[in-house]
Design an enzyme around this catalytic site. Structure first.
Site, PDB file in Angstrom:
ATOM      1  N   ASN A 113       3.745  59.043  86.061  1.00  0.00           N
ATOM      2  CA  ASN A 113       5.087  59.347  85.566  1.00  0.00           C
ATOM      3  C   ASN A 113       5.431  60.976  86.055  1.00  0.00           C
ATOM      4  OD1 ASN A 113       7.347  59.963  84.035  1.00  0.00           O
ATOM      5  ND2 ASN A 113       6.665  59.609  82.046  1.00  0.00           N
TER       6      ASN A 113
ATOM      7  N   CYS B  12      10.006  62.052  83.593  1.00  0.00           N
ATOM      8  CA  CYS B  12      10.474  61.983  82.123  1.00  0.00           C
ATOM      9  C   CYS B  12      11.453  63.199  81.923  1.00  0.00           C
ATOM     10  CB  CYS B  12       9.321  61.923  81.261  1.00  0.00           C
ATOM     11  SG  CYS B  12       9.895  61.935  79.481  1.00  0.00           S
TER      12      CYS B  12
ATOM     13  N   GLY C 169      12.742  46.712  80.456  1.00  0.00           N
ATOM     14  CA  GLY C 169      12.587  47.621  79.066  1.00  0.00           C
ATOM     15  C   GLY C 169      13.546  47.675  78.194  1.00  0.00           C
TER      16      GLY C 169
HETATM   17  C1  LIG Z   1      11.782  54.062  74.306  1.00  0.00           C
HETATM   18  C2  LIG Z   1      11.513  54.329  75.692  1.00  0.00           C
HETATM   19  C3  LIG Z   1      10.146  55.128  75.911  1.00  0.00           C
HETATM   20  C4  LIG Z   1      10.006  55.271  77.228  1.00  0.00           C
HETATM   21  N1  LIG Z   1       8.666  55.863  77.517  1.00  0.00           N
HETATM   22  C5  LIG Z   1       8.224  56.095  78.940  1.00  0.00           C
HETATM   23  C6  LIG Z   1       7.000  56.391  79.115  1.00  0.00           C
HETATM   24  O1  LIG Z   1       6.239  56.849  78.454  1.00  0.00           O
HETATM   25  N2  LIG Z   1       6.732  56.779  80.517  1.00  0.00           N
HETATM   26  C7  LIG Z   1       7.656  56.277  81.396  1.00  0.00           C
HETATM   27  O2  LIG Z   1       7.172  56.667  82.745  1.00  0.00           O
HETATM   28  N3  LIG Z   1       8.819  55.863  81.203  1.00  0.00           N
HETATM   29  C8  LIG Z   1       9.459  55.599  80.009  1.00  0.00           C
HETATM   30  N4  LIG Z   1      10.397  54.966  79.676  1.00  0.00           N
HETATM   31  C9  LIG Z   1      11.179  54.666  80.940  1.00  0.00           C
HETATM   32  C10 LIG Z   1      11.339  53.373  81.150  1.00  0.00           C
HETATM   33  O3  LIG Z   1       9.776  52.845  81.455  1.00  0.00           O
HETATM   34  C11 LIG Z   1      12.211  52.687  82.158  1.00  0.00           C
HETATM   35  O4  LIG Z   1      11.899  53.372  83.446  1.00  0.00           O
HETATM   36  C12 LIG Z   1      13.663  53.187  81.759  1.00  0.00           C
HETATM   37  O5  LIG Z   1      13.943  52.661  80.407  1.00  0.00           O
HETATM   38  C13 LIG Z   1      14.632  52.154  82.845  1.00  0.00           C
HETATM   39  O6  LIG Z   1      14.289  50.739  82.470  1.00  0.00           O
HETATM   40  P1  LIG Z   1      15.216  49.925  81.396  1.00  0.00           P
HETATM   41  O7  LIG Z   1      16.910  50.365  81.685  1.00  0.00           O
HETATM   42  O8  LIG Z   1      14.963  48.472  81.639  1.00  0.00           O
HETATM   43  O9  LIG Z   1      14.825  50.330  80.001  1.00  0.00           O
HETATM   44  C14 LIG Z   1      10.829  54.915  78.201  1.00  0.00           C
HETATM   45  C15 LIG Z   1      11.980  54.206  77.840  1.00  0.00           C
HETATM   46  C16 LIG Z   1      12.507  53.903  76.816  1.00  0.00           C
HETATM   47  C17 LIG Z   1      13.807  53.213  76.378  1.00  0.00           C
END
Ligand SMILES: Cc1cc2nc3c(=O)[nH]c(=O)nc-3n(C[C@H](O)[C@H](O)[C@H](O)COP(=O)(O)O)c2cc1C
Length: 308
Positions: free
Chosen positions: A127, A130, A267
């Site tokens: 990652n 973030c 996600g």
């Molecule tokens: C509540 C939440 C927590 C997340 N935690 C992480 C994380 O710990 N590490 C990471 O690389 N991405 C994290 N993400 C990003 C997701 O893995 C993803 O890349 C992003 O939400 C886009 O996809 P989506 O629109 O389908 O959610 C998080 C996203 C959300 C909504």
């Protein structure tokens, strides 16, 4: 024609092209099992750091018309406790898991990659992107091709598993960053992490909705951007892409595959609609394959590449 959802990625076969992205359902063995049972072909852990992190004080997640704003602050139990959960998951469920790692410097990524390599995970995801911890750590590493190359190179040196670099939609020239990850030895890239950060305001109390004020944007609002970035990168790199960002239907998953992704992360849709969204999406992808006469998702034609 008999169709199958089986998808090949980095030399392995997965029961579905759908991937649980990092952080969506936390880290426990039970939540990973829940995701697997819901129909994900590959599940990703919460990003793990060397030491446990408490994360931010709540509220840290809010919904809006276009999806979700979150600033969890990378709360996680630390690499040792996290790997125990992964061990338990793999032992009981015998399904593939990707371990996500978070660090802010090469040395820590090297150590994390070395430790994660002795676990039951099949891939390591870095990652690098973030946007929720900028107050603490500054601009994410994924904004700089030099830093991305340095982190990936370090992790690859110590990893015995394929390394996937998770990239940010905030980078000014994402294909250049993806290329740097490839040249440093990444086996694949995943994109996109959350966009922003952004802000939501509670007008009744005239304060930000999230306690940390700003948070990363995910869900339907980011889908066109994610599709465009995947399509843009696929013409520039040879390694495969896990595409994610706003995908919440079978048609959108097929769009992501057509844009050039090899697997598709789902996600926010799980947060917003519950895990039954997976049943609907897998069935819808299967219907599409039958209708269009493709034996598996691997045979869905890619959109013409943009060679630049
Ligand atoms: C509540 C939440 C927590 C997340 N935690 C992480 C994380 O710990 N590490 C990471 O690389 N991405 C994290 N993400 C990003 C997701 O893995 C993803 O890349 C992003 O939400 C886009 O996809 P989506 O629109 O389908 O959610 C998080 C996203 C959300 C909504």
């Amino acid at each position: 024609m008999a169709v199958s959802l089986c998808t090949r990625f980095l030399g392995r076969e997965f029961s579905s092209p759908l991937v649980l992205p990092a952080g969506i359902l936390g880290m426990s063995y039970g939540s990973l099992q829940f995701a697997h049972d819901a129909g994900f072909g590959l599940v990703t852990s919460k990003s793990l750091s060397l030491e446990p992190r408490k994360g931010h004080e709540g509220p840290v997640v809010a919904r809006f018309g276009g999806g979700i704003l979150n600033s969890l602050g990378l709360c996680n139990p630390g690499i040792d406790a996290g790997l125990k959960e992964i061990e338990e998951f793999s032992c009981m469920v015998k399904a593939p898991v990707m371990v996500s790692l978070f660090a802010t410097n090469r040395h820590d990524f090297e150590e994390l990659a070395g430790r994660a390599s002795d676990s039951a995970a099949v891939f390591i995801e870095l990652n690098l992107s973030c946007p929720n911890v900028m107050d603490e750590f500054g601009i994410p590493l994924a904004s700089s091709k030099e830093l991305v190359a340095d982190m990936v190179e370090g992790a690859v040196k110590y990893a015995k598993l394929p390394v996937v670099a998770k990239l940010s939609p905030n980078a000014l020239d994402l294909p250049v960053i993806a290329l740097a990850a490839q040249e440093a030895g990444a086996a694949a890239v995943s994109m996109i992490n959350t966009l922003g950060p952004g802000l939501l305001i509670d007008t009744a109390v005239r304060k930000p909705v999230l306690a940390p004020r700003y948070g990363g944007i995910s869900g339907p609002a980011v889908l066109p951007l994610a599709l465009k970035l995947v399509h843009e990168c696929v013409g520039r790199i040879k390694i495969p892409i896990i595409g994610m960002g706003g995908v919440s239907s079978a048609d959108e998953a097929v769009q992501m595959l057509m844009a050039g992704a090899s697997m598709v992360g789902v996600g926010s849709a799980v947060w917003l609609e519950g895990a039954q969204v997976l049943t609907r999406m897998n069935a819808g992808i299967r219907d599409y394959l039958e209708r269009e006469n493709f034996v598996s998702p691997d045979f869905i034609p890619k959109l013409e590449r943009k060679n630049v």
